[in-house]
Design a protein around this motif. Structure first.
Motif, mmCIF file in Angstrom:
data_model
loop_
_atom_site.group_PDB
_atom_site.id
_atom_site.type_symbol
_atom_site.label_atom_id
_atom_site.label_comp_id
_atom_site.label_asym_id
_atom_site.label_seq_id
_atom_site.Cartn_x
_atom_site.Cartn_y
_atom_site.Cartn_z
ATOM 1 N N UNK A 84 0.914 -1.260 -0.115
ATOM 2 C CA UNK A 84 0.009 -0.048 0.048
ATOM 3 C C UNK A 84 0.867 1.264 -0.002
ATOM 4 N N UNK A 85 1.843 1.051 0.701
ATOM 5 C CA UNK A 85 3.027 2.245 0.774
ATOM 6 C C UNK A 85 2.515 3.478 1.053
ATOM 7 N N UNK A 86 1.401 3.530 2.115
ATOM 8 C CA UNK A 86 0.910 4.626 2.677
ATOM 9 C C UNK A 86 -0.445 5.290 1.917
ATOM 10 N N UNK A 87 -0.756 4.675 0.782
ATOM 11 C CA UNK A 87 -1.989 4.809 0.066
ATOM 12 C C UNK A 87 -2.919 5.053 0.986
ATOM 13 N N UNK A 88 -4.320 5.872 0.646
ATOM 14 C CA UNK A 88 -5.490 6.081 1.450
ATOM 15 C C UNK A 88 -6.412 4.821 0.753
ATOM 16 N N UNK A 89 -7.124 4.263 1.628
ATOM 17 C CA UNK A 89 -8.194 3.490 1.105
ATOM 18 C C UNK A 89 -9.571 4.055 1.058
ATOM 19 N N UNK A 90 -10.390 4.082 0.084
ATOM 20 C CA UNK A 90 -11.873 4.450 0.006
ATOM 21 C C UNK A 90 -12.581 3.419 -0.200
ATOM 22 N N UNK A 91 -13.654 3.442 0.851
ATOM 23 C CA UNK A 91 -14.871 2.524 0.784
ATOM 24 C C UNK A 91 -16.000 3.086 0.177
ATOM 25 N N UNK A 92 -16.566 2.334 -0.889
ATOM 26 C CA UNK A 92 -17.628 2.869 -1.687
ATOM 27 C C UNK A 92 -18.742 1.770 -1.585
ATOM 28 N N UNK A 93 -19.964 2.171 -1.947
ATOM 29 C CA UNK A 93 -21.280 1.140 -1.995
ATOM 30 C C UNK A 93 -22.242 1.718 -1.588
ATOM 31 N N UNK A 94 -23.346 0.875 -1.866
ATOM 32 C CA UNK A 94 -24.459 1.819 -1.329
ATOM 33 C C UNK A 94 -24.864 1.912 0.149
ATOM 34 N N UNK A 95 -25.741 2.749 0.373
ATOM 35 C CA UNK A 95 -26.004 3.046 1.811
ATOM 36 C C UNK A 95 -26.517 1.875 2.666
ATOM 37 N N UNK A 159 -4.994 6.752 5.263
ATOM 38 C CA UNK A 159 -6.478 7.187 5.929
ATOM 39 C C UNK A 159 -7.170 5.915 5.325
ATOM 40 N N UNK A 160 -8.282 5.709 6.102
ATOM 41 C CA UNK A 160 -9.241 4.951 5.463
ATOM 42 C C UNK A 160 -10.505 5.661 5.512
ATOM 43 N N UNK A 161 -11.160 5.760 4.418
ATOM 44 C CA UNK A 161 -12.359 6.890 4.116
ATOM 45 C C UNK A 161 -13.571 5.976 3.794
ATOM 46 N N UNK A 162 -14.627 6.073 4.622
ATOM 47 C CA UNK A 162 -15.801 5.633 4.370
ATOM 48 C C UNK A 162 -16.699 6.671 3.611
ATOM 49 N N UNK A 163 -17.023 6.346 2.202
ATOM 50 C CA UNK A 163 -17.766 7.600 1.502
ATOM 51 C C UNK A 163 -19.199 7.443 1.649
ATOM 52 N N UNK A 164 -19.916 8.421 1.331
ATOM 53 C CA UNK A 164 -21.288 8.220 1.117
ATOM 54 C C UNK A 164 -21.590 7.344 -0.186
ATOM 55 N N UNK A 178 -8.952 7.709 -6.740
ATOM 56 C CA UNK A 178 -7.919 6.893 -7.860
ATOM 57 C C UNK A 178 -6.226 7.456 -7.089
ATOM 58 N N UNK A 179 -6.208 8.514 -6.461
ATOM 59 C CA UNK A 179 -4.995 8.511 -6.032
ATOM 60 C C UNK A 179 -4.688 7.478 -4.683
ATOM 61 N N UNK A 180 -5.546 7.097 -3.978
ATOM 62 C CA UNK A 180 -5.364 5.684 -3.249
ATOM 63 C C UNK A 180 -6.087 4.580 -4.026
#
Length: 287
Positions: A84-95, A159-164, A178-180
């Motif tokens: 991962x080398x420090x990259x952020x993780x973004x979680x996407x998906x339905x509510x 960072x781990x980011x949970x998106x809407x 896409x930067x993560x």
């Protein structure tokens, strides 16, 4: 109506840009708000619920399984960290797909900080809920601020980011994510509708409509949203299917899965992606 500017700054920085190593630290993030900015502690800095050693009515076997899951989770996390080398993780998906729950687990085992993009928007505009933002302003106003939050988070690391659920509909948001590395949690609509019907729709403005049958109403709306957003969700780097996890474990229903099962599968998918794409070559695609 014009959206508010949202800034995420590092400790010691004199401007809205993150200086130095771009790494999020506990207590070092500040989101600009109506009163000159409200301090926000990185949620990942707080311990989340223990992942093991909780004895239930199933006795020692359950305890043993929980310990095994925790050890497997830790081992998987150690395997993906270098890639991962420090990259952020973004979680996407339905509510209702479990992005927040799974995101907190991933942040804990990876040593990352956790953020919920909806919560950051609420703080930035000084309102207690997404539902109120939709009501007082508009969905477009919310989306503008959501994009600002994702833009600022994308300049950081670890960072781990949970998106809407709707963050995927704007192409500009994908340019930030896409930067993560992005992970889609794929949950059957039937299971989502059951979850949402049980807890209510007051906090979910796109579903909050009067209905004598909450499940039927939720399923119909979720089906429409899934059709509208299907292509956008397909942009995610990694797809984690709860149906596939349940089948591998011999479960007939995804409701029998626990969040640790899903987090372990997510880490395995991350490892596969990292191995295939050699992400260790650099922290961001544009550096």
């Amino acid at each position: 109506m014009q959206s508010r500017a949202v800034g995420v700054v590092g400790a010691g920085s004199r401007s809205g840009a993150v200086g130095g190593d771009r790494r999020a630290r506990a207590g070092s993030l500040r989101i600009g708000g109506p009163a000159g900015g409200a301090a926000l502690r990185a949620r990942g800095a707080k311990p989340v619920a223990p992942l093991c050693c909780v004895k239930t009515s199933r006795g020692h076997q359950s305890l043993h399984n929980s310990v095994d899951e925790a050890l497997l989770l830790k081992r998987k996390a150690e395997q993906v960290l270098f890639g991962l080398n420090g990259r952020c993780i973004y979680l996407v998906g339905m509510m209702g797909s479990g992005k927040s729950t799974v995101g907190k687990i991933l942040a804990e085992v990876l040593g990352y900080s956790y953020f919920d993009s909806d919560s950051l928007v609420e703080q930035a505009v000084g309102m207690p809920s997404v539902a109120q933002i939709f009501k007082v302003h508009s969905e477009a106003f919310f989306r503008d601020n959501e994009s600002s939050v994702l833009r600022d988070l994308s300049s950081m690391q670890r960072l781990v980011v949970a998106t809407g659920g709707g963050a995927v509909i704007r192409p500009v948001n994908w340019s930030y994510m896409k930067k993560g590395l992005s992970i889609m949690l794929d949950v059957p609509l039937d299971a989502l509708a059951k979850r949402i019907a049980q807890v209510g729709t007051a906090s979910r403005p796109l579903l909050d409509q009067p209905s004598a049958d909450p499940y039927t109403a939720a399923f119909a709306k979720l089906s429409l949203l899934a059709e509208q957003r299907g292509d956008a969700y397909a942009n995610a780097d990694v797809r984690v299917s709860l149906e596939e996890i349940a089948a591998k474990q011999g479960h007939g229903d995804v409701s029998q899965l626990n969040p640790t099962d899903i987090a372990i599968e997510a880490l395995q998918k991350i490892q596969n992606f990292v191995n295939e794409h050699s992400m260790a070559s650099g922290p961001f695609e544009d550096l």
